[in-house]
Write a protein that holds these residues in place. Sequence first.
Motif, PDB file in Angstrom:
ATOM      1  N   ASP A 138      12.130  10.704  15.008  1.00 30.21           N
ATOM      2  CA  ASP A 138      12.396  10.232  13.645  1.00 30.21           C
ATOM      3  C   ASP A 138      11.778   8.862  13.405  1.00 30.21           C
ATOM      4  O   ASP A 138      11.232   8.591  12.324  1.00 30.21           O
ATOM      5  CB  ASP A 138      13.907  10.163  13.392  1.00 30.21           C
ATOM      6  N   ASN A 139      11.839   7.996  14.398  1.00 24.29           N
ATOM      7  CA  ASN A 139      11.241   6.675  14.244  1.00 24.29           C
ATOM      8  C   ASN A 139       9.719   6.756  14.162  1.00 24.29           C
ATOM      9  O   ASN A 139       9.087   5.968  13.447  1.00 24.29           O
ATOM     10  CB  ASN A 139      11.658   5.764  15.400  1.00 24.29           C
ATOM     11  N   VAL A 140       9.128   7.694  14.896  1.00 28.07           N
ATOM     12  CA  VAL A 140       7.677   7.884  14.779  1.00 28.07           C
ATOM     13  C   VAL A 140       7.333   8.333  13.364  1.00 28.07           C
ATOM     14  O   VAL A 140       6.388   7.825  12.746  1.00 28.07           O
ATOM     15  CB  VAL A 140       7.166   8.909  15.809  1.00 28.07           C
ATOM     16  N   TYR A 141       8.106   9.292  12.825  1.00 22.13           N
ATOM     17  CA  TYR A 141       7.860   9.742  11.454  1.00 22.13           C
ATOM     18  C   TYR A 141       8.028   8.594  10.463  1.00 22.13           C
ATOM     19  O   TYR A 141       7.274   8.482   9.488  1.00 22.13           O
ATOM     20  CB  TYR A 141       8.806  10.883  11.093  1.00 22.13           C
ATOM     21  N   ASN A 142       9.023   7.730  10.695  1.00 24.17           N
ATOM     22  CA  ASN A 142       9.205   6.582   9.808  1.00 24.17           C
ATOM     23  C   ASN A 142       7.976   5.689   9.816  1.00 24.17           C
ATOM     24  O   ASN A 142       7.522   5.216   8.768  1.00 24.17           O
ATOM     25  CB  ASN A 142      10.434   5.768  10.238  1.00 24.17           C
ATOM     26  N   PHE A 143       7.434   5.460  11.003  1.00 21.31           N
ATOM     27  CA  PHE A 143       6.213   4.655  11.122  1.00 21.31           C
ATOM     28  C   PHE A 143       5.043   5.333  10.424  1.00 21.31           C
ATOM     29  O   PHE A 143       4.328   4.717   9.624  1.00 21.31           O
ATOM     30  CB  PHE A 143       5.901   4.417  12.599  1.00 21.31           C
ATOM     31  N   LEU A 144       4.831   6.609  10.721  1.00 21.51           N
ATOM     32  CA  LEU A 144       3.686   7.325  10.153  1.00 21.51           C
ATOM     33  C   LEU A 144       3.819   7.466   8.638  1.00 21.51           C
ATOM     34  O   LEU A 144       2.821   7.343   7.912  1.00 21.51           O
ATOM     35  CB  LEU A 144       3.552   8.698  10.799  1.00 21.51           C
ATOM     36  N   ASP A 145       5.034   7.708   8.145  1.00 20.61           N
ATOM     37  CA  ASP A 145       5.225   7.824   6.699  1.00 20.61           C
ATOM     38  C   ASP A 145       4.884   6.518   5.993  1.00 20.61           C
ATOM     39  O   ASP A 145       4.209   6.517   4.955  1.00 20.61           O
ATOM     40  CB  ASP A 145       6.667   8.221   6.384  1.00 20.61           C
ATOM     41  N   ALA A 146       5.345   5.406   6.554  1.00 23.00           N
ATOM     42  CA  ALA A 146       5.052   4.111   5.943  1.00 23.00           C
ATOM     43  C   ALA A 146       3.557   3.810   6.004  1.00 23.00           C
ATOM     44  O   ALA A 146       2.970   3.310   5.034  1.00 23.00           O
ATOM     45  CB  ALA A 146       5.856   3.007   6.641  1.00 23.00           C
ATOM     46  N   LEU A 147       2.948   4.120   7.143  1.00 24.86           N
ATOM     47  CA  LEU A 147       1.517   3.869   7.296  1.00 24.86           C
ATOM     48  C   LEU A 147       0.707   4.769   6.358  1.00 24.86           C
ATOM     49  O   LEU A 147      -0.285   4.338   5.754  1.00 24.86           O
ATOM     50  CB  LEU A 147       1.107   4.115   8.752  1.00 24.86           C
TER      51      LEU A 147
ATOM     52  N   ALA B  92      -1.848  -1.479  14.428  1.00 21.84           N
ATOM     53  CA  ALA B  92      -1.100  -2.196  13.398  1.00 21.84           C
ATOM     54  C   ALA B  92      -0.546  -3.514  13.939  1.00 21.84           C
ATOM     55  O   ALA B  92      -0.641  -4.566  13.288  1.00 21.84           O
ATOM     56  CB  ALA B  92       0.031  -1.313  12.867  1.00 21.84           C
ATOM     57  N   ILE B  93       0.029  -3.465  15.132  1.00 20.45           N
ATOM     58  CA  ILE B  93       0.588  -4.694  15.716  1.00 20.45           C
ATOM     59  C   ILE B  93      -0.519  -5.686  16.037  1.00 20.45           C
ATOM     60  O   ILE B  93      -0.404  -6.894  15.761  1.00 20.45           O
ATOM     61  CB  ILE B  93       1.417  -4.372  16.975  1.00 20.45           C
ATOM     62  N   ALA B  94      -1.621  -5.205  16.615  1.00 19.35           N
ATOM     63  CA  ALA B  94      -2.729  -6.095  16.966  1.00 19.35           C
ATOM     64  C   ALA B  94      -3.309  -6.769  15.726  1.00 19.35           C
ATOM     65  O   ALA B  94      -3.653  -7.966  15.761  1.00 19.35           O
ATOM     66  CB  ALA B  94      -3.820  -5.320  17.701  1.00 19.35           C
ATOM     67  N   SER B  95      -3.419  -6.027  14.622  1.00 19.60           N
ATOM     68  CA  SER B  95      -3.928  -6.617  13.382  1.00 19.60           C
ATOM     69  C   SER B  95      -3.024  -7.742  12.915  1.00 19.60           C
ATOM     70  O   SER B  95      -3.489  -8.807  12.502  1.00 19.60           O
ATOM     71  CB  SER B  95      -4.032  -5.553  12.279  1.00 19.60           C
ATOM     72  N   ARG B  96      -1.703  -7.505  12.969  1.00 19.13           N
ATOM     73  CA  ARG B  96      -0.755  -8.536  12.546  1.00 19.13           C
ATOM     74  C   ARG B  96      -0.792  -9.745  13.485  1.00 19.13           C
ATOM     75  O   ARG B  96      -0.754 -10.900  13.032  1.00 19.13           O
ATOM     76  CB  ARG B  96       0.655  -7.936  12.482  1.00 19.13           C
TER      77      ARG B  96
ATOM     78  N   ARG C  17       9.478   1.206  10.531  1.00 20.45           N
ATOM     79  CA  ARG C  17       8.962   1.270   9.160  1.00 20.45           C
ATOM     80  C   ARG C  17       8.159   0.014   8.832  1.00 20.45           C
ATOM     81  O   ARG C  17       7.124   0.092   8.177  1.00 20.45           O
ATOM     82  CB  ARG C  17      10.122   1.414   8.169  1.00 20.45           C
ATOM     83  N   GLU C  18       8.667  -1.125   9.276  1.00 16.34           N
ATOM     84  CA  GLU C  18       7.982  -2.386   8.981  1.00 16.34           C
ATOM     85  C   GLU C  18       6.583  -2.410   9.576  1.00 16.34           C
ATOM     86  O   GLU C  18       5.610  -2.800   8.919  1.00 16.34           O
ATOM     87  CB  GLU C  18       8.811  -3.562   9.521  1.00 16.34           C
ATOM     88  N   VAL C  19       6.446  -1.969  10.826  1.00 14.59           N
ATOM     89  CA  VAL C  19       5.112  -1.920  11.437  1.00 14.59           C
ATOM     90  C   VAL C  19       4.219  -0.952  10.665  1.00 14.59           C
ATOM     91  O   VAL C  19       3.029  -1.208  10.472  1.00 14.59           O
ATOM     92  CB  VAL C  19       5.209  -1.515  12.926  1.00 14.59           C
ATOM     93  N   GLY C  20       4.788   0.147  10.185  1.00 12.24           N
ATOM     94  CA  GLY C  20       4.017   1.107   9.398  1.00 12.24           C
ATOM     95  C   GLY C  20       3.509   0.521   8.092  1.00 12.24           C
ATOM     96  O   GLY C  20       2.488   0.974   7.561  1.00 12.24           O
ATOM     97  N   ARG C  21       4.216  -0.486   7.579  1.00 12.33           N
ATOM     98  CA  ARG C  21       3.780  -1.114   6.331  1.00 12.33           C
ATOM     99  C   ARG C  21       2.700  -2.161   6.543  1.00 12.33           C
ATOM    100  O   ARG C  21       2.099  -2.649   5.582  1.00 12.33           O
ATOM    101  CB  ARG C  21       4.991  -1.754   5.612  1.00 12.33           C
ATOM    102  N   TRP C  22       2.471  -2.536   7.789  1.00 17.17           N
ATOM    103  CA  TRP C  22       1.445  -3.550   8.058  1.00 17.17           C
ATOM    104  C   TRP C  22       0.059  -2.954   7.863  1.00 17.17           C
ATOM    105  O   TRP C  22      -0.190  -1.774   8.116  1.00 17.17           O
ATOM    106  CB  TRP C  22       1.570  -4.073   9.487  1.00 17.17           C
TER     107      TRP C  22
END
Length: 771
Positions: free
Chosen positions: A343-352, A696-700, A754-759
């Motif tokens: 579910d957390n992976v989906y949250n990341f992918l959905d936000a991204l 995403a993390i590396a970009s931030r 989700r936050e990382v997915g929004r980056w």
Amino acid sequence: MLSRSAKILAGNSTKPLFRFRGCLFSKQDARSLSTAVRHHIPATVDDRALISLFDNPKSIFGASPLAPTGLFGHPSLTHPSSLISLSTATLVRAQLLTERILRARDSREELLKVVKNLDRLSDILCGVIDLAELVRNAHPERVWVDAANRAYESLCEFMNVLNTDVGLYEVLKAVLSDPSIVKTLSPEAHQTALIFWRDFEKSAIDLPPAERNKFVSLSSDILVLGRKFLDGVNAPRLPTSIKPSELAGLQDKGMGVRLQLQAKFTQRDLLVYPGSMQAHMIMRTAPEEEPRRRIYLAANSSTPEQIEVLETLLRKRAELARLVGRDSFGHMTLDDKMAKTPDNVYNFLDALMKHTRPFAKRALHTLSQRKQAHHGLSSLPIIQAWDRDFYCPPEAPAPPIPLPPLTLGTVFMGLSRLFQNLYGISLRPADSASGEVWHADVHKLEVVDQEKGVIGWIYADLFARRGKTSGAAHYTVRCSRRTDDDDTHGDLTFDGAEARVRESEEFEAVKRHRLPNQDGVFQLPLVVLLCEFSRPSVTKGPTILEWHEVLTLFHEMGHAMHSMIGRTEYQNVAGTRCATDFVELPSILMEHFLNSPIVLSLFDVDETSTTRQIGNHHSDPCNSIDTYSQILLAAIDQVYHSPAVLDPAFDSTSELARLHDTRGLMPHVPGTSFQTQFGHLFGYGATYYSYLFDRAIASRVWRNVFADDPLNRETGEKYKHEVLQYGGGKDPWAMVSMLLNAPELKEGDTEAMREVGRWRIEDEVGQPGRH
């Protein structure tokens, strides 16, 4: 992407207990870069030595005829048979240490040493397994490769026995159930103990014998099916027939002309194989849509047998997970990752996906306009999968500023200067004794800390040759580990085993070093970089790297420095032995440094203080389309490792088509089944999202921490001491939270994903991802 095998590149489908770690896109506005290139110190002796080492074929650095030794400086490893003998000795010693651990409940003193001894047992085995893994992928002599395969297989077989040893599990359970013992464990030791504990539980260790045997059987089936699946991925596709008339107007003036002449003289259709240079050329330059469509269909077709192998593999994985009480293979695999749950992976992918989709749609609209103009249509047409490369040909990555030709030596000099600025660490050429390396091309580098001296070694095997494994990879041949508190005197022995034990102990002794200004004796890390650059020669001169090769080298050196700096007391958490969805962060971040003209100035041997106005740097205008496509692949990976695969009606092709038709950019092409070519489904099962996540993390991290002053020593030390030095010994979320000063990320919960997915995922200097 990764099990604990010797290399950073791919992983196994099931992770062994005693783990061993072997080393992938809206038209953006052009960025105008203007910078003052700072003055830096003139080239040092070591700088010039690096250039000489890699650029001068007659360099003085190489194999010395004096003090002959064996591979990696081990006096015993002078002949293939010695590797077999070492593996036998290692088995004897590992069995004796296993017996000691199994008897630990007889004494509280021994229980206090269980975690250390388990880690030591793992290291005894990994030390030979990882070396054998390198030899079988890099050694030019077949007899060495055969010996390495034998050593590797025999030790892995024993390791698999340990994975399901109920006695070891019960001993570890006794340790972790005793609060007074747990209180004595350092955070790193406790993390190591938990890694062993989780891996035991994933191996069905607490199930009745019949079910545990079923687990072993399923695991074996998965490995066999995985090999069959990868064989299918690598199998050539059938050619497609292209009519000579369909080649009219090819924009490639070289190969295109040759193909047209060939068709003209043979007076018959051409057979074009998917993946060939001819196929790539047609997909990028053929004005007619039909030949591109047929090549796409041929490239993405599958046999029923290939689809059945994949779907059987997915079902077996699901059955394995259910056997140990998990809802799916995804749930079982993600439990110890940063994501924790599907579910957390989906949250990341959905936000991204939500963030990336507008940029990708804008790029797709541009392609549709180009297609409309090309065909003279009155309305915007649909972009099909075979249109992507024609209307937006992939561009070779390019540096953000004009640069002179970059030789391999000057790039290594730039890397050394960068590490010196950030960490106080430099690279220094070192002579290798006769027999120490496996080929004359291999160069040895010392990694030198300005306070601690030599902290590890990098063996660079960088030039292409026949028989060597293709691609680029980072192999951890030796991990960090503290050794002065090993208590080897307590190890068991028996009559007749002394010679074997001594052989293994002498192999271990070569690894141990006491560093200045630091307590303890440590096993220092040793890594190997494999690449396939062109070789320098007296006639052609030094190797000139293409920009994508510079990116590759920076990426792999990011892994190498993680191994060097992540020098922990326990080898199971050393360097790159960390969570799959964290391991690529240091390597991807290294690519971002190549965005900086200040960093690029380090490639100049004698740069002086100047101000340089830089022109515009354009990224691939279809970059976001490719990023979105990678998000879809990560999503289908989750679907394929969900409970859905146990439904009798599950159909992998239908699931892929549904995903593309509901959330994709381009419609699914009937008759295609790309999933049988998605090789990462085996090595990255349920974790393919990891590379996007780390991008995403590396970009931030780049934007918020390094971009403004990429050579700042204080910033480098913070990254070194808050992230790299811990390896896998600290919660990655805590490290990222501290580095970014973002306490809301520390718990690594649903909202953090989700936050990382929004980056924003920034392009790594215009280069699609590497693994």
